[in-house]
Design an enzyme around this catalytic site. Structure first.
Site, PDB file in Angstrom:
ATOM      1  N   ARG A 165       0.835  -1.209   0.000  1.00 39.85           N
ATOM      2  CA  ARG A 165       0.000   0.000   0.000  1.00 39.85           C
ATOM      3  C   ARG A 165       0.870   1.259   0.000  1.00 39.85           C
ATOM      4  O   ARG A 165       0.553   2.251   0.655  1.00 39.85           O
ATOM      5  CB  ARG A 165      -0.933   0.042   1.217  1.00 39.85           C
ATOM      6  CG  ARG A 165      -1.948  -1.063   1.285  1.00 39.85           C
ATOM      7  CD  ARG A 165      -2.977  -0.919   0.164  1.00 39.85           C
ATOM      8  NE  ARG A 165      -4.086  -1.849   0.319  1.00 39.85           N
ATOM      9  CZ  ARG A 165      -4.103  -3.097  -0.129  1.00 39.85           C
ATOM     10  NH1 ARG A 165      -3.062  -3.587  -0.793  1.00 39.85           N
ATOM     11  NH2 ARG A 165      -5.160  -3.857   0.039  1.00 39.85           N
ATOM     12  N   SER A 249     -10.768  -0.545   3.138  1.00 38.35           N
ATOM     13  CA  SER A 249     -10.014  -0.640   4.404  1.00 38.35           C
ATOM     14  C   SER A 249      -9.608   0.757   4.852  1.00 38.35           C
ATOM     15  O   SER A 249      -8.997   1.499   4.078  1.00 38.35           O
ATOM     16  CB  SER A 249      -8.748  -1.466   4.216  1.00 38.35           C
ATOM     17  OG  SER A 249      -9.049  -2.753   3.757  1.00 38.35           O
ATOM     18  N   GLU A 345      -5.182   4.266   5.870  1.00 42.42           N
ATOM     19  CA  GLU A 345      -4.815   3.911   4.494  1.00 42.42           C
ATOM     20  C   GLU A 345      -5.189   4.979   3.465  1.00 42.42           C
ATOM     21  O   GLU A 345      -4.347   5.360   2.636  1.00 42.42           O
ATOM     22  CB  GLU A 345      -5.437   2.563   4.128  1.00 42.42           C
ATOM     23  CG  GLU A 345      -4.857   1.985   2.863  1.00 42.42           C
ATOM     24  CD  GLU A 345      -5.861   1.214   2.047  1.00 42.42           C
ATOM     25  OE1 GLU A 345      -6.771   1.846   1.468  1.00 42.42           O
ATOM     26  OE2 GLU A 345      -5.734  -0.008   1.970  1.00 42.42           O
TER      27      GLU A 345
HETATM   28  P1  FAD Z   1      -8.830   8.561  -5.589  1.00 41.33           P
HETATM   29  O1  FAD Z   1      -9.533   8.173  -4.341  1.00 41.33           O
HETATM   30  O2  FAD Z   1      -9.506   9.543  -6.469  1.00 41.33           O
HETATM   31  O3  FAD Z   1      -7.374   9.106  -5.221  1.00 41.33           O
HETATM   32  C1  FAD Z   1      -6.540   8.423  -4.317  1.00 41.33           C
HETATM   33  C2  FAD Z   1      -5.206   9.163  -4.232  1.00 41.33           C
HETATM   34  O4  FAD Z   1      -4.522   9.068  -5.479  1.00 41.33           O
HETATM   35  C3  FAD Z   1      -5.352  10.657  -3.958  1.00 41.33           C
HETATM   36  O5  FAD Z   1      -4.239  11.053  -3.196  1.00 41.33           O
HETATM   37  C4  FAD Z   1      -5.279  11.289  -5.336  1.00 41.33           C
HETATM   38  O6  FAD Z   1      -4.788  12.625  -5.304  1.00 41.33           O
HETATM   39  C5  FAD Z   1      -4.295  10.374  -6.025  1.00 41.33           C
HETATM   40  N1  FAD Z   1      -4.516  10.253  -7.470  1.00 41.33           N
HETATM   41  C6  FAD Z   1      -5.611   9.765  -8.079  1.00 41.33           C
HETATM   42  N2  FAD Z   1      -5.436   9.739  -9.408  1.00 41.33           N
HETATM   43  C7  FAD Z   1      -4.202  10.241  -9.643  1.00 41.33           C
HETATM   44  C8  FAD Z   1      -3.438  10.490 -10.822  1.00 41.33           C
HETATM   45  N3  FAD Z   1      -3.903  10.226 -12.054  1.00 41.33           N
HETATM   46  N4  FAD Z   1      -2.206  11.057 -10.699  1.00 41.33           N
HETATM   47  C9  FAD Z   1      -1.708  11.349  -9.457  1.00 41.33           C
HETATM   48  N5  FAD Z   1      -2.388  11.139  -8.316  1.00 41.33           N
HETATM   49  C10 FAD Z   1      -3.613  10.586  -8.404  1.00 41.33           C
HETATM   50  N6  FAD Z   1      -7.520  -0.724  -2.559  1.00 41.33           N
HETATM   51  C11 FAD Z   1      -6.699  -1.799  -2.667  1.00 41.33           C
HETATM   52  O7  FAD Z   1      -5.484  -1.629  -2.845  1.00 41.33           O
HETATM   53  N7  FAD Z   1      -7.182  -3.064  -2.576  1.00 41.33           N
HETATM   54  C12 FAD Z   1      -8.485  -3.329  -2.384  1.00 41.33           C
HETATM   55  O8  FAD Z   1      -8.877  -4.487  -2.315  1.00 41.33           O
HETATM   56  C13 FAD Z   1      -9.379  -2.228  -2.266  1.00 41.33           C
HETATM   57  N8  FAD Z   1     -10.694  -2.424  -2.045  1.00 41.33           N
HETATM   58  C14 FAD Z   1     -11.529  -1.352  -1.900  1.00 41.33           C
HETATM   59  C15 FAD Z   1     -12.895  -1.602  -1.677  1.00 41.33           C
HETATM   60  C16 FAD Z   1     -13.783  -0.542  -1.549  1.00 41.33           C
HETATM   61  C17 FAD Z   1     -15.249  -0.832  -1.287  1.00 41.33           C
HETATM   62  C18 FAD Z   1     -13.314   0.784  -1.668  1.00 41.33           C
HETATM   63  C19 FAD Z   1     -14.280   1.928  -1.565  1.00 41.33           C
HETATM   64  C20 FAD Z   1     -11.969   1.043  -1.878  1.00 41.33           C
HETATM   65  C21 FAD Z   1     -11.063  -0.044  -2.002  1.00 41.33           C
HETATM   66  N9  FAD Z   1      -9.683   0.159  -2.218  1.00 41.33           N
HETATM   67  C22 FAD Z   1      -8.842  -0.914  -2.362  1.00 41.33           C
HETATM   68  C23 FAD Z   1      -9.138   1.530  -2.300  1.00 41.33           C
HETATM   69  C24 FAD Z   1      -9.261   2.173  -3.710  1.00 41.33           C
HETATM   70  O9  FAD Z   1     -10.176   1.478  -4.509  1.00 41.33           O
HETATM   71  C25 FAD Z   1      -7.899   2.214  -4.422  1.00 41.33           C
HETATM   72  O10 FAD Z   1      -6.944   2.869  -3.642  1.00 41.33           O
HETATM   73  C26 FAD Z   1      -8.003   2.901  -5.793  1.00 41.33           C
HETATM   74  O11 FAD Z   1      -6.795   2.765  -6.504  1.00 41.33           O
HETATM   75  C27 FAD Z   1      -8.336   4.385  -5.667  1.00 41.33           C
HETATM   76  O12 FAD Z   1      -8.648   4.871  -6.954  1.00 41.33           O
HETATM   77  P2  FAD Z   1      -9.398   6.253  -7.180  1.00 41.33           P
HETATM   78  O13 FAD Z   1      -9.368   6.545  -8.631  1.00 41.33           O
HETATM   79  O14 FAD Z   1     -10.743   6.194  -6.543  1.00 41.33           O
HETATM   80  O15 FAD Z   1      -8.443   7.251  -6.397  1.00 41.33           O
HETATM   81  N1  EPU Z   2     -11.270 -10.166  10.510  1.00 39.35           N
HETATM   82  C1  EPU Z   2     -11.838  -9.998  11.756  1.00 39.35           C
HETATM   83  N2  EPU Z   2     -12.981  -9.251  11.845  1.00 39.35           N
HETATM   84  C2  EPU Z   2     -13.583  -8.686  10.772  1.00 39.35           C
HETATM   85  C3  EPU Z   2     -13.005  -8.867   9.501  1.00 39.35           C
HETATM   86  C4  EPU Z   2     -11.849  -9.608   9.405  1.00 39.35           C
HETATM   87  O1  EPU Z   2     -11.320 -10.492  12.757  1.00 39.35           O
HETATM   88  O2  EPU Z   2     -14.601  -8.004  10.956  1.00 39.35           O
HETATM   89  C5  EPU Z   2      -9.988 -10.904  10.411  1.00 39.35           C
HETATM   90  C6  EPU Z   2     -10.181 -12.356   9.983  1.00 39.35           C
HETATM   91  O3  EPU Z   2      -9.249 -13.131  10.705  1.00 39.35           O
HETATM   92  C7  EPU Z   2      -9.782 -12.328   8.525  1.00 39.35           C
HETATM   93  C8  EPU Z   2      -8.704 -11.259   8.524  1.00 39.35           C
HETATM   94  O4  EPU Z   2      -9.159 -10.289   9.467  1.00 39.35           O
HETATM   95  O5  EPU Z   2      -9.268 -13.557   8.094  1.00 39.35           O
HETATM   96  C9  EPU Z   2      -8.463 -10.592   7.178  1.00 39.35           C
HETATM   97  O6  EPU Z   2      -9.705 -10.061   6.682  1.00 39.35           O
HETATM   98  P1  EPU Z   2      -9.941  -9.931   5.092  1.00 39.35           P
HETATM   99  O7  EPU Z   2      -9.661 -11.240   4.423  1.00 39.35           O
HETATM  100  O8  EPU Z   2     -11.266  -9.326   4.873  1.00 39.35           O
HETATM  101  O9  EPU Z   2      -8.791  -8.968   4.606  1.00 39.35           O
HETATM  102  P2  EPU Z   2      -8.242  -7.590   5.199  1.00 39.35           P
HETATM  103  O10 EPU Z   2      -6.894  -7.825   5.767  1.00 39.35           O
HETATM  104  O11 EPU Z   2      -9.237  -6.913   6.054  1.00 39.35           O
HETATM  105  C10 EPU Z   2      -6.986  -6.903   3.004  1.00 39.35           C
HETATM  106  C11 EPU Z   2      -6.852  -5.615   2.250  1.00 39.35           C
HETATM  107  C12 EPU Z   2      -8.062  -5.448   1.340  1.00 39.35           C
HETATM  108  C13 EPU Z   2      -8.083  -6.602   0.344  1.00 39.35           C
HETATM  109  C14 EPU Z   2      -8.195  -7.916   1.121  1.00 39.35           C
HETATM  110  C15 EPU Z   2      -8.086  -9.128   0.215  1.00 39.35           C
HETATM  111  C16 EPU Z   2      -5.525  -4.070   3.532  1.00 39.35           C
HETATM  112  C17 EPU Z   2      -5.513  -2.871   4.421  1.00 39.35           C
HETATM  113  N3  EPU Z   2      -6.724  -4.496   3.144  1.00 39.35           N
HETATM  114  O12 EPU Z   2      -8.122  -6.758   3.837  1.00 39.35           O
HETATM  115  O13 EPU Z   2      -7.931  -4.215   0.628  1.00 39.35           O
HETATM  116  O14 EPU Z   2      -9.180  -6.487  -0.539  1.00 39.35           O
HETATM  117  O15 EPU Z   2      -7.124  -8.002   2.094  1.00 39.35           O
HETATM  118  O16 EPU Z   2      -6.775  -9.245  -0.255  1.00 39.35           O
HETATM  119  O17 EPU Z   2      -4.473  -4.597   3.197  1.00 39.35           O
HETATM  120  C18 EPU Z   2      -8.402  -1.875   0.720  1.00 39.35           C
HETATM  121  O18 EPU Z   2      -7.190  -1.678   0.681  1.00 39.35           O
HETATM  122  O19 EPU Z   2      -9.242  -0.939   0.754  1.00 39.35           O
HETATM  123  C19 EPU Z   2      -8.907  -3.249   0.751  1.00 39.35           C
HETATM  124  C20 EPU Z   2     -10.203  -3.538   0.853  1.00 39.35           C
END
Ligand code: FAD
Ligand code: EPU
Length: 351
Positions: A165, A249, A345
């Site tokens: 991240r 997250s 994050e």
């Molecule tokens: P924004 O929110 O618009 O911007 C994020 C940052 O990037 C800001 O600082 C912005 O200034 C900068 N930025 C955006 N575009 C550019 C550009 N073109 N040039 C320079 N800077 C820029 N992330 C994960 O890694 N794994 C996950 O599994 C994951 N799951 C998610 C689930 C949900 C339900 C949600 C809501 C979010 C999740 N995220 C996850 C976080 C998010 O989806 C990612 O970080 C994604 O890449 C953000 O994209 P965005 O276009 O919405 O960025």
């Molecule tokens: N858990 C709990 N309570 C809860 C949820 C989860 O105890 O309410 C524990 C369980 O033990 C579970 C573990 O946490 O096994 C991990 O949970 P999960 O598999 O949902 O993954 P996470 O660590 O919460 C990370 C990333 C996600 C990504 C998933 C799958 C980060 C900060 N988050 O979540 O990314 O989608 O793994 O790879 O690394 C994001 O960055 O926004 C994001 C959603």
């Protein structure tokens, strides 16, 4: 290029936090982007880049110019060998649609990153990752415009200094560049990675019991099957921002030195831990927050999601400040209980 003043950013961030852009401009071409940057330089306006708004916490009004990326375009070119294709996507392309397009075009390697919200240009910022894969593993290069000069700059994988991240764009190059396109190396030969436990479990459920199947470990899943399974897990675990405002997250998973992890494990035998190649251990922040009793807890207009303790949701009309107060309360409590400092994050923007 049309610049608007005093525009509400509430519909443009998935946490639906209130805040206004002093000036706002949506750019649909790299020429319009260059023009917007030149305008900001002339008027001495600070620049904030916005993609899909799914990883930002808007903590108030944003002074200066907010540039909203809406550039489109996807291209492919031969890669380093005849099984490799280099795909280049414009920053404004929707990430999930891009993943699905590459799969439909029989280019494989992004299936584990299906359904991550947001746009292509933001993907390198925090090196998006999920279900056992990080963007860095497919990354070749990116193109960006330097905000201060308007110059085009290329970044190789090495230049980006990707981590968990993390990238140079969250460190010393923060807010200095607008990413305009990203190039990834994909394969024409499927080679799926289903080793992530939740993914392996979800795929084993999809086998049809009436048809004889080889042992799950030997069964070949197609990249599209893996993508579909990732989508199903995500939909079952994470709230849809369109229904419940959130940014995924809210905290990073802490990475601990092995000794520190062992000391904690002696105290909390249920604590999950994922050993990393460098000997450290990644601990789920969700487990820490959940076992500290925060799941479902509410702040002012916001709450810890009932189903997933790592997700903070805007339940009403909370401000960025109120959401950050809830986050701060959680950070203080987790530090006191476990001696671990949680790190937020999403990126903070606004005052
Ligand atoms: P924004 O929110 O618009 O911007 C994020 C940052 O990037 C800001 O600082 C912005 O200034 C900068 N930025 C955006 N575009 C550019 C550009 N073109 N040039 C320079 N800077 C820029 N992330 C994960 O890694 N794994 C996950 O599994 C994951 N799951 C998610 C689930 C949900 C339900 C949600 C809501 C979010 C999740 N995220 C996850 C976080 C998010 O989806 C990612 O970080 C994604 O890449 C953000 O994209 P965005 O276009 O919405 O960025
Ligand atoms: N858990 C709990 N309570 C809860 C949820 C989860 O105890 O309410 C524990 C369980 O033990 C579970 C573990 O946490 O096994 C991990 O949970 P999960 O598999 O949902 O993954 P996470 O660590 O919460 C990370 C990333 C996600 C990504 C998933 C799958 C980060 C900060 N988050 O979540 O990314 O989608 O793994 O790879 O690394 C994001 O960055 O926004 C994001 C959603």
């Amino acid at each position: 290029m049309k610049i608007r003043a005093n525009l509400s950013l509430q519909p443009l961030n998935t946490l639906a936090l209130p805040g206004r852009a002093e000036f706002y401009c949506r750019v649909e071409s790299n020429e319009a982007l260059a023009e917007a940057l030149a305008h900001a330089r002339t008027k001495k306006l600070p620049v904030t880049v916005l993609g899909g708004g799914s990883n930002v916490v808007l903590s108030g009004d944003v002074s200066g110019l907010v540039i909203h990326m809406a550039t489109r375009g996807v291209e492919r070119a031969p890669g380093l060998d005849d099984q490799c294709l280099h795909w280049t996507a414009a920053a404004g392309e929707n990430w999930h649609r891009f993943v699905q397009y590459t799969l439909a075009e029989k280019s494989y390697g992004l299936e584990n990153l299906s359904l991550i919200p947001g746009l292509v240009g933001a993907a390198p910022i925090q090196n998006i990752g999920a279900y056992g894969l990080e963007l860095s593993e497919r990354f070749v290069s990116l193109q960006a415009l330097e905000i201060a000069s308007g110059k085009t700059v290329s970044f190789t994988k090495n230049d980006c200094r990707f981590g968990y991240r993390d990238s140079v764009f969250k460190q010393h190059a923060a807010r200095q560049f607008v990413i305009t396109s990203v190039t990834l190396a994909l394969s024409t030969v499927p080679n799926v990675d289903t080793s992530y436990p939740a993914l392996a479990a979800a795929l084993s459920v999809t086998s049809t019991p009436d048809k004889p199947q080889p042992a799950e470990a030997e069964r070949e899943f197609s990249p599209q099957e893996v993508s579909d399974a990732v989508c199903r897990i995500r939909q079952s675990k994470l709230p849809d921002p369109a229904v419940q405002a959130n940014a995924g997250s809210f905290f990073k998973n802490p990475v601990l030195a092995r000794q520190c992890w062992q000391e904690l494990l002696a105290q909390y035998p249920q604590l999950p831990g994922y050993p990393q190649p460098d000997g450290t251990v990644k601990v789920p922040a969700a487990w820490l927050i959940d076992s500290a009793g925060w799941k479902g807890a509410s702040g002012q207009g916001c709450a810890v999601h009932r189903e997933h303790a790592l997700v903070l949701v805007n339940t009403g009309a909370c401000s960025g400040g109120q959401l950050l107060q809830l986050a701060e309360d959680i950070i203080v409590d987790i530090q006191r209980r476990f001696g671990i400092l949680l790190v937020i994050e999403p990126q903070l923007i606004g005052c």
